[in-house]
Structures are given as structure tokens and as C-alpha cells.
Write a protein that holds these residues in place. Structure first.
Motif, PDB file in Angstrom:
ATOM      1  N   ASN A 220       0.818  -1.233   0.000  1.00 45.20           N
ATOM      2  CA  ASN A 220       0.000   0.000   0.000  1.00 45.20           C
ATOM      3  C   ASN A 220       0.846   1.277   0.000  1.00 45.20           C
ATOM      4  N   GLY A 221       2.143   1.156  -0.258  1.00 47.82           N
ATOM      5  CA  GLY A 221       3.012   2.330  -0.206  1.00 47.82           C
ATOM      6  C   GLY A 221       3.154   2.877   1.207  1.00 47.82           C
ATOM      7  N   ASP A 222       2.862   2.020   2.211  1.00 45.59           N
ATOM      8  CA  ASP A 222       2.910   2.452   3.610  1.00 45.59           C
ATOM      9  C   ASP A 222       4.297   2.142   4.179  1.00 45.59           C
ATOM     10  N   PHE A 223       5.181   3.149   4.161  1.00 49.69           N
ATOM     11  CA  PHE A 223       6.565   2.907   4.569  1.00 49.69           C
ATOM     12  C   PHE A 223       6.717   2.811   6.081  1.00 49.69           C
ATOM     13  N   GLU A 224       5.782   3.440   6.805  1.00 46.52           N
ATOM     14  CA  GLU A 224       5.841   3.368   8.269  1.00 46.52           C
ATOM     15  C   GLU A 224       5.561   1.944   8.730  1.00 46.52           C
ATOM     16  N   ASN A 225       4.509   1.339   8.128  1.00 43.05           N
ATOM     17  CA  ASN A 225       4.124  -0.028   8.503  1.00 43.05           C
ATOM     18  C   ASN A 225       4.468  -0.990   7.374  1.00 43.05           C
ATOM     19  N   ASP A 226       5.679  -0.877   6.874  1.00 47.72           N
ATOM     20  CA  ASP A 226       6.118  -1.704   5.755  1.00 47.72           C
ATOM     21  C   ASP A 226       6.151  -3.181   6.170  1.00 47.72           C
ATOM     22  N   LEU A 227       6.025  -4.077   5.176  1.00 42.85           N
ATOM     23  CA  LEU A 227       6.142  -5.502   5.444  1.00 42.85           C
ATOM     24  C   LEU A 227       7.565  -5.824   5.897  1.00 42.85           C
ATOM     25  N   TYR A 228       7.669  -6.735   6.857  1.00 36.45           N
ATOM     26  CA  TYR A 228       8.982  -7.219   7.301  1.00 36.45           C
ATOM     27  C   TYR A 228       9.136  -8.665   6.864  1.00 36.45           C
ATOM     28  N   ARG A 229      10.334  -9.028   6.419  1.00 37.97           N
ATOM     29  CA  ARG A 229      10.594 -10.412   6.057  1.00 37.97           C
ATOM     30  C   ARG A 229      11.938 -10.842   6.636  1.00 37.97           C
ATOM     31  N   ASP A 230      11.956 -12.075   7.138  1.00 35.50           N
ATOM     32  CA  ASP A 230      13.206 -12.638   7.644  1.00 35.50           C
ATOM     33  C   ASP A 230      13.855 -13.399   6.480  1.00 35.50           C
ATOM     34  N   PHE A 231      14.651 -12.702   5.687  1.00 33.34           N
ATOM     35  CA  PHE A 231      15.268 -13.303   4.507  1.00 33.34           C
ATOM     36  C   PHE A 231      16.451 -14.173   4.938  1.00 33.34           C
ATOM     37  N   THR A 232      16.471 -15.420   4.461  1.00 32.71           N
ATOM     38  CA  THR A 232      17.508 -16.365   4.895  1.00 32.71           C
ATOM     39  C   THR A 232      18.274 -16.888   3.681  1.00 32.71           C
ATOM     40  N   PHE A 233      19.590 -16.725   3.693  1.00 32.88           N
ATOM     41  CA  PHE A 233      20.404 -17.113   2.544  1.00 32.88           C
ATOM     42  C   PHE A 233      20.506 -18.634   2.452  1.00 32.88           C
ATOM     43  N   ILE A 234      20.516 -19.141   1.229  1.00 34.38           N
ATOM     44  CA  ILE A 234      20.469 -20.585   0.966  1.00 34.38           C
ATOM     45  C   ILE A 234      21.579 -21.355   1.691  1.00 34.38           C
ATOM     46  N   ASP A 235      22.797 -20.818   1.748  1.00 34.30           N
ATOM     47  CA  ASP A 235      23.901 -21.545   2.403  1.00 34.30           C
ATOM     48  C   ASP A 235      23.612 -21.765   3.891  1.00 34.30           C
ATOM     49  N   ASP A 236      22.957 -20.776   4.506  1.00 30.92           N
ATOM     50  CA  ASP A 236      22.603 -20.907   5.928  1.00 30.92           C
ATOM     51  C   ASP A 236      21.548 -21.998   6.120  1.00 30.92           C
ATOM     52  N   ILE A 237      20.569 -22.009   5.237  1.00 29.14           N
ATOM     53  CA  ILE A 237      19.517 -23.034   5.303  1.00 29.14           C
ATOM     54  C   ILE A 237      20.141 -24.427   5.203  1.00 29.14           C
ATOM     55  N   VAL A 238      21.028 -24.595   4.222  1.00 27.95           N
ATOM     56  CA  VAL A 238      21.640 -25.913   3.973  1.00 27.95           C
ATOM     57  C   VAL A 238      22.501 -26.346   5.160  1.00 27.95           C
ATOM     58  N   GLU A 239      23.242 -25.404   5.732  1.00 24.01           N
ATOM     59  CA  GLU A 239      24.060 -25.779   6.892  1.00 24.01           C
ATOM     60  C   GLU A 239      23.192 -26.196   8.070  1.00 24.01           C
ATOM     61  N   GLY A 240      22.109 -25.470   8.276  1.00 27.90           N
ATOM     62  CA  GLY A 240      21.180 -25.837   9.357  1.00 27.90           C
ATOM     63  C   GLY A 240      20.621 -27.239   9.162  1.00 27.90           C
ATOM     64  N   ILE A 241      20.199 -27.560   7.927  1.00 27.02           N
ATOM     65  CA  ILE A 241      19.653 -28.900   7.641  1.00 27.02           C
ATOM     66  C   ILE A 241      20.735 -29.953   7.857  1.00 27.02           C
ATOM     67  N   GLU A 242      21.904 -29.687   7.292  1.00 31.79           N
ATOM     68  CA  GLU A 242      23.003 -30.667   7.362  1.00 31.79           C
ATOM     69  C   GLU A 242      23.322 -31.017   8.817  1.00 31.79           C
ATOM     70  N   ARG A 243      23.349 -30.000   9.681  1.00 27.53           N
ATOM     71  CA  ARG A 243      23.672 -30.246  11.089  1.00 27.53           C
ATOM     72  C   ARG A 243      22.599 -31.080  11.793  1.00 27.53           C
ATOM     73  N   LEU A 244      21.367 -30.973  11.317  1.00 25.22           N
ATOM     74  CA  LEU A 244      20.279 -31.710  11.973  1.00 25.22           C
ATOM     75  C   LEU A 244      20.159 -33.163  11.494  1.00 25.22           C
ATOM     76  N   LEU A 245      20.684 -33.461  10.307  1.00 29.59           N
ATOM     77  CA  LEU A 245      20.435 -34.777   9.689  1.00 29.59           C
ATOM     78  C   LEU A 245      20.776 -35.955  10.592  1.00 29.59           C
ATOM     79  N   SER A 246      21.927 -35.902  11.255  1.00 30.32           N
ATOM     80  CA  SER A 246      22.352 -37.032  12.103  1.00 30.32           C
ATOM     81  C   SER A 246      21.931 -36.850  13.558  1.00 30.32           C
ATOM     82  N   ASN A 247      21.021 -35.890  13.787  1.00 29.70           N
ATOM     83  CA  ASN A 247      20.655 -35.561  15.173  1.00 29.70           C
ATOM     84  C   ASN A 247      19.145 -35.504  15.397  1.00 29.70           C
ATOM     85  N   PRO A 248      18.478 -36.658  15.221  1.00 31.43           N
ATOM     86  CA  PRO A 248      17.036 -36.657  15.480  1.00 31.43           C
ATOM     87  C   PRO A 248      16.747 -36.464  16.965  1.00 31.43           C
ATOM     88  N   SER A 249      15.539 -36.056  17.253  1.00 36.66           N
ATOM     89  CA  SER A 249      15.119 -35.877  18.647  1.00 36.66           C
ATOM     90  C   SER A 249      14.899 -37.244  19.283  1.00 36.66           C
TER      91      SER A 249
END
Length: 343
Positions: A220-249
Motif C-alpha cells: 500500500n506504499g505504507d513505509f511506516e508499517n512496511d512488510l517485514y521479512r526474515d530473509f535467509t540465505f540458501i547456504d545458511d539453510i543448507v548448513e542448518g539442515i546438514e547439522r540436523l540430519l544425524s541428530n534426530p530428537s
């Protein structure tokens, strides 16, 4: 913190292997000598050439096997489990996109509900060490409390896509409880990077710039209440997944099912993100870049903010995404210019 590192002797089944996250995860595992079975139906939700370009990069690895198949076809999935007996399954195959789910509900039920059910059934009949599956930050709906924590109430999804992802978490929990399947759901927060999904805003904005067209911004062109997004870079996503693979709950007397946020823990205003993208394009092209902007109302199914608490992930595997938006977007832009403009 006592977590196990990746085990290259295991067989890893990755669904959605020609997709954005699936490709990068497959490549990371293959680089470490893992045996990877990749499955993808290569649908035409976006440019299939990009999917084939990703697969081309995986082909040279001798420990990679690709199967063109659809997870919503039960016989296909059963045969794969029977033949390859995967130890660890990562289900990244899904029909993505919030807005697309409003026009095309059928494919979401087919892929995200029936497809995931088939994966769970296969894990039940051919036991696995760990099932990791993609959920989404969209399960938080229009929650006002930020940052979003995994213990937050998530029973008010605002899109069918979000409903299917919430359903996946419930289905996984039930199967974990009934059949003792170690399972981990990952709530991804706006993943971006090179070879990313062309339906994502940053990719679309770049396309529009080179086509000489204005970009549409749904705030809506509303800069005061602009949308916020938590942008996550692909390498970070992959590292997070990789670390969890051998560590089930595996907590005693608890259902072996956990859900984690994977986000940048550092949300950006949409307009700041667009400014960073303009700057990265300026760097790549050696000239001042400014988008022609058109402001429109927020779209049905969109949420005003996404913001991940990553404390649980950090506690479990000692990892917190840290790639800055400027660094990540520059990598995307450099790839884009190389892939689309230098052919």
C-alpha cells in the motif's frame, strides 16, 4: 552440546532434488561423499530449464542417483524405499507459493498432503534413522507476537499453502508417536540466493528491471508499517539442515518429533531489501540502478511480518544463520547476470 556430524556411509533420499533447497543440499552432501538418491517430478510451476540446470551440476557426482517421479504416486515412493532403503529422508518436494495456492488448490492437496502421507507410510514400512521435512514460516499466519517461536499458537493459517504445512507437522507428529519415526520439521523463512525460485519477489524484481518494467510492491506504499521479512540465505539453510540430519530428537519418553525455525533472526523492511537489491545490481552492472515502483494493496494470504526466533536450533546444533542481506543478494545478482545475460 553433543551433536553428531554427517555420516557419509548412510544413504540419503532427497525429494525435490531439482528444486532450490533440494539442489543445494544434495550438492553439499555429494561433496562429502554421501550416497544421495534424488527424486523430483520436474513440474512446470516455474522454468524447468532452471531445474535441469541444477540437475546438470549434480550429474558428475558418482554417488548421485536421480529418479524422475512424483511423491503423490504411492507406488513410485514404495519402490524407491524398497530398492534403495534410505537411512535418512529429507522431504523438500512440495507445491510452493502462497498466492498460487489461491488459484490452484488441487496441486497443494496432491503434493503437500497426499505426497507427504506417502513419505510417512514409506518411513513406517521401511524404517529410517531420521525423516526431515520442510514446513514453513507461513504456519505462523498473521501472528502479531515477534519473534515467532516454535511454541507459539499456529492454528490460524491465512493461506491453503500454510494449512498444508501445518498439516504436515500434525501428520509427522502422529506417525512419530504411533510408529516411533524420528522426525524433524523445519519452518523455513523466505529463502533466497543464486539459482533460486523465479516466483520469489527478489528474483521477479530483477526480471522486471531487465525487461524494463516497473515492479509491484504489495504494501500500500505504507513505509511506516512496511512488510517485514526474515530473509535467509540458501547456504545458511543448507548448513542448518546438514547439522540436523544425524541428530534426530530422541528424548526419553517423548515423541521423537521436533520442529525448528530456520530464519535469519534479523528481519528487513521490504523497502530496505529492495534498496539493497538495487545497490547489488548497481555493483554488478557498474551503473546506478533504481527500480520503477508501483504500490498496490497487500495480497490475500500474505502476512505483514515474518521474524524467526532461532534459539531452539542454536541450542540443538550450535548454529545460527549469519549471512547479511547485502552479501547474499550480491551472490544472487552475480549469478543472475552470469546465467541470464552472458549466454
Amino acid at each position: 552440546m553433543n551433536y553428531k556430524s554427517l555420516d557419509p556411509s548412510k544413504t540419503y533420499l532427497i525429494t525435490g532434488a531439482a528444486g532450490f533447497i533440494g539442489f543445494f543440499l544434495s550438492r553439499k552432501l555429494l561433496e562429502q561423499g554421501c550416497n544421495v538418491i534424488g527424486v523430483d517430478n520436474i513440474n512446470d510451476y516455474y522454468d524447468v530449464k532452471l531445474k535441469y540446470a541444477r540437475l546438470e551440476q549434480l550429474k558428475p557426482y558418482e554417488t548421485f542417483t536421480f529418479i524422475k517421479g512424483d511423491i503423490s504416486d504411492k507406488a513410485t515412493i514404495t519402490n524407491i524405499f524398497e530398492e534403495y532403503k534410505p537411512n535418512i529422508v529429507v522431504n523438500l518436494a512440495a507445491q510452493a507459493g502462497v498466492r498460487y495456492s489461491i488459484e490452484n488448490p488441487d496441486v497443494y492437496i496432491q503434493s503437500n498432503i497426499i505426497g507427504f502421507y506417502n513419505i510417512l507410510e514409506a518411513c513406517r514400512h521401511y524404517p529410517v534413522d531420521h525423516l526431515v521435512y520442510a514446513s514453513s514460516s507461513s504456519v505462523y499466519g498473521a501472528n502479531k507476537k515477534v519473534p515467532f517461536e516454535e511454541t507459539d499458537f499456529v492454528d490460524n493459517p491465512v493461506s491453503l499453502y500454510a494449512s498444508t504445512k501445518k498439516s504436515n507437522e500434525l501428520m509427522a507428529h502422529t506417525y512419530s508417536h504411533l510408529y516411533n519415526i524420528p522426525a524433524t520439521g523445519l519452518r523455513f523463512f523466505t529463502v533466497y540466493g543464486p539459482m533460486g525460485r523465479p516466483d520469489m519477489a527478489y528474483f521477479g524484481f530483477t526480471d522486471k528491471y531487465f525487461a524494463g518494467e516497473p515492479i509491484k510492491i504489495f504494501n500500500n506504499g505504507d513505509f511506516e508499517n512496511d512488510l517485514y521479512r526474515d530473509f535467509t540465505f540458501i547456504d545458511d539453510i543448507v548448513e542448518g539442515i546438514e547439522r540436523l540430519l544425524s541428530n534426530p530428537s530422541v528424548e526419553e519418553k517423548a515423541v521423537p518429533h521436533k520442529v525448528f525455525n530456520i530464519g535469519n533472526n534479523n528481519p528487513e523492511k521490504l523497502m530496505a531489501f529492495i534498496g539493497a537489491l538495487e545497490k547489488c545490481l548497481s555493483n554488478a552492472l557498474g551503473k546506478e540502478v533504481e527500480f520503477d515502483k508501483v504500490f498496490e494493496p497487500i495480497k490475500p494470504g500474505d502476512v505483514p511480518a515474518t521474524y524467526a526466533s532461532t534459539d531452539l536450533l542454536q541450542k540443538a546444533v550450535g548454529f545460527k544463520p549469519e549471512t547479511s542481506i547485502e552479501e547474499g543478494l550480491q551472490k544472487f545478482v552475480d549469478w543472475y547476470v552470469d546465467y541470464y545475460l552472458k549466454k
